[in-house]
Design an enzyme around this catalytic site. Structure first.
Site, short mmCIF file in Angstrom:
data_model
loop_
_atom_site.label_atom_id
_atom_site.label_comp_id
_atom_site.label_asym_id
_atom_site.label_seq_id
_atom_site.Cartn_x
_atom_site.Cartn_y
_atom_site.Cartn_z
N GLU A 41 25.94 86.82 104.23
CA GLU A 41 25.80 87.05 105.61
C GLU A 41 24.75 88.00 106.11
O GLU A 41 24.51 89.10 106.20
CB GLU A 41 27.26 87.95 105.76
CG GLU A 41 28.53 87.10 105.66
CD GLU A 41 29.80 87.53 106.12
OE1 GLU A 41 29.84 88.76 106.41
OE2 GLU A 41 30.75 86.65 106.07
N GLU A 80 32.29 80.12 102.32
CA GLU A 80 33.48 81.29 102.52
C GLU A 80 34.09 81.14 103.89
O GLU A 80 33.60 80.96 104.97
CB GLU A 80 32.73 82.76 102.70
CG GLU A 80 33.69 83.91 102.89
CD GLU A 80 33.17 85.16 102.79
OE1 GLU A 80 32.30 85.67 102.17
OE2 GLU A 80 33.75 85.96 103.62
#
Length: 471
Positions: free
Chosen positions: A223, A321
């Site tokens: 991220e 994810e």
């Protein structure tokens, strides 16, 4: 030039031996709301000649002669939180979890996994593998991971038959390598530590492989556009491009790790095209990259994934994810959680994804442990006080894919003429067809599974997922 494994966007067409459904049967497995069906064999169908469907007939049209990307696998993340929860369970419950996920006969046959480099939010604490200001990494050690995570991953590999496709992602460099002097709360990697940080990935891979845990691939950063209250580090698209081009890519190659699959982005579908295009349009960066990873926390912008596939067909796409966040024990049995998975998986595979990775495989009765209070759902929850296991319906929805689609399968055309029925399909190496049909409505929906002039009639139950095996 480094050769990347290619994803094929244009279909391969095989006409030498056209597929024939005549004399084949269809075994149907179902999971449905308000029933006891949980990947339950519910029917065996036969084909009848049916040349031209009419517009009033709902159909799933399957064309095995058009093949697309190869299937890598499906799995979940092997985090500190999952490992710590696992070792709080009685041994027989530990074995149940391993069988549930990794046994191909009695479980759902996971073949893919993700783990983290240093700590993440789903660790009980923040930690680094090196002492402060040790740019030479002489103090590097993974002693923290030897307590729970490494033994857990070893047991997972054994349960998966000795082979697991495992990739690793860092959440943050050590605090002293960052502009904010903190592993948490974003910040950026200081330029003077670019090489030291690249070297740490190599140290991690070698240390894990010395423990008997092969690392198949790695992402550059988890991220990279999120400034989180837990471990995080910001990279713009240009930052990530230059770090891959000048440091991480060359370091992997010089260390004899050119075969490790390097994954960029590892964040949401929203900015995926901007990130991929920035990096792939630089050939000196792109040559090191296997593919683009992504998450789902900005939902339903599925076409962005397809656009990356269309624009860069020689690079792979991997879902890295996803979880149902904001843990609430009172909502653990809500049916919608599984449907979120089913909808995402159908769309992602149809848009060219080669593999799909859930977040934590196991969490405790609080949705943790998690040092940042960022508790969420997992397909299996354990009550660490009683040892009881709770299977969310997401476990079964994922299983409708992972149990039946085998690594090396090829996606084939599967087209629905009703927007109430979502579908994707694969052909395994043994020539068995695996057709997934998802019904997100409140209705019974009759339809034909139609293959080249032959049809098998069945009905999709309300709020259900079915896997149809044609053999």
């Amino acid at each position: 030039m480094v050769q990347a494994h290619a994803v094929t966007i244009k279909p391969h067409i095989h006409n030498n031996n056209p597929y024939r459904a005549k004399n084949k049967s269809v075994v149907v497995y179902t999971t449905a709301e308000n029933t006891d069906y949980r990947i339950t064999k519910t029917a065996t169908l036969t084909f009848k000649e049916h040349k031209q469907p009419v517009e009033t007939e709902a159909c799933i049209f399957v064309d095995p002669s058009k093949t697309f990307q190869s299937f890598l696998g499906i799995g979940g993340a092997l985090t500190d939180a999952s490992a710590e929860t696992f070792y709080k369970l009685p041994v027989q419950k530990q074995q149940e979890v391993l069988n549930a996920y990794y046994n191909t006969k009695t479980g759902i046959g996971y073949t893919l996994g993700r783990t983290h480099i240093q700590s993440c939010d789903f660790s009980s604490d923040s930690y680094s593998y090196v002492a402060d200001n040790d740019a030479s990494l002489k103090t590097f050690n993974i002693s923290h991971d030897l307590k729970y995570r490494i033994p857990f991953i070893k047991q997972v590999i054994a349960a998966a038959g000795g082979k697991l496709t495992l990739f690793a992602s860092p959440w943050s460099p050590p605090a002293w390598m960052k502009t904010n002097n903190d592993m948490l709360h974003g910040g950026k990697l200081k330029p003077e530590y670019d090489q030291a940080w690249a070297n740490l990935y190599i140290k991690f891979i070698r240390a894990y492989e010395k423990q008997g845990i092969p690392i198949w691939g790695l992402s550059v950063q988890n991220e990279p556009m999120a400034n989180q209250k837990w471990e995080s580090c910001i990279y713009t698209a240009e930052d990530e491009r230059d770090f891959v081009k000048n440091y991480l890519g060359p370091t992997l190659h010089k260390s004899g790790m050119a075969d490790k699959k390097l994954i960029i982005w590892d964040h949401n579908r929203d900015l995926i095209y901007q990130r991929a295009s920035t990096i792939y349009e630089d050939p000196e960066a792109a040559k090191y990259v296997w593919g683009t990873g992504f998450h789902w926390y900005v939902r339903d912008v599925f076409d962005n994934v397809k656009l990356v596939n269309e624009a860069f067909p020689n690079k792979n796409l991997l879902f890295t994810e996803g979880c149902s966040d904001r843990f609430d024990l009172s909502k653990i049995n809500d049916w919608k959680w599984g449907e979120v998975y089913g909808k995402s998986m159908v769309n992602d595979f149809n848009n060219g994804v080669v593999g799909w990775t859930d977040w934590n495989v196991l969490l405790d009765e609080n949705g943790g442990p998690n040092h940042a209070g960022n508790f969420c759902f997992a397909p299996i929850h354990a009550d660490t006080k009683t040892g009881a296991l709770t299977y969310m319906n997401s476990y079964y929805y994922i299983g409708h894919f992972s149990k039946f689609i085998k690594p090396g399968a090829r996606r084939i055309t599967s087209s629905s003429n009703r927007d109430q029925l979502l579908t994707t399909a694969f052909m395994n190496k043994d020539n068995k067809l695996v057709v997934i049909v998802l019904n997100l409505t409140d209705e019974n929906l009759p339809y034909n599974l139609w293959i080249k002039g032959m049809a098998a009639n069945t009905t999709s139950l309300p709020h259900s997922i079915t896997t149809l095996i044609v053999q």
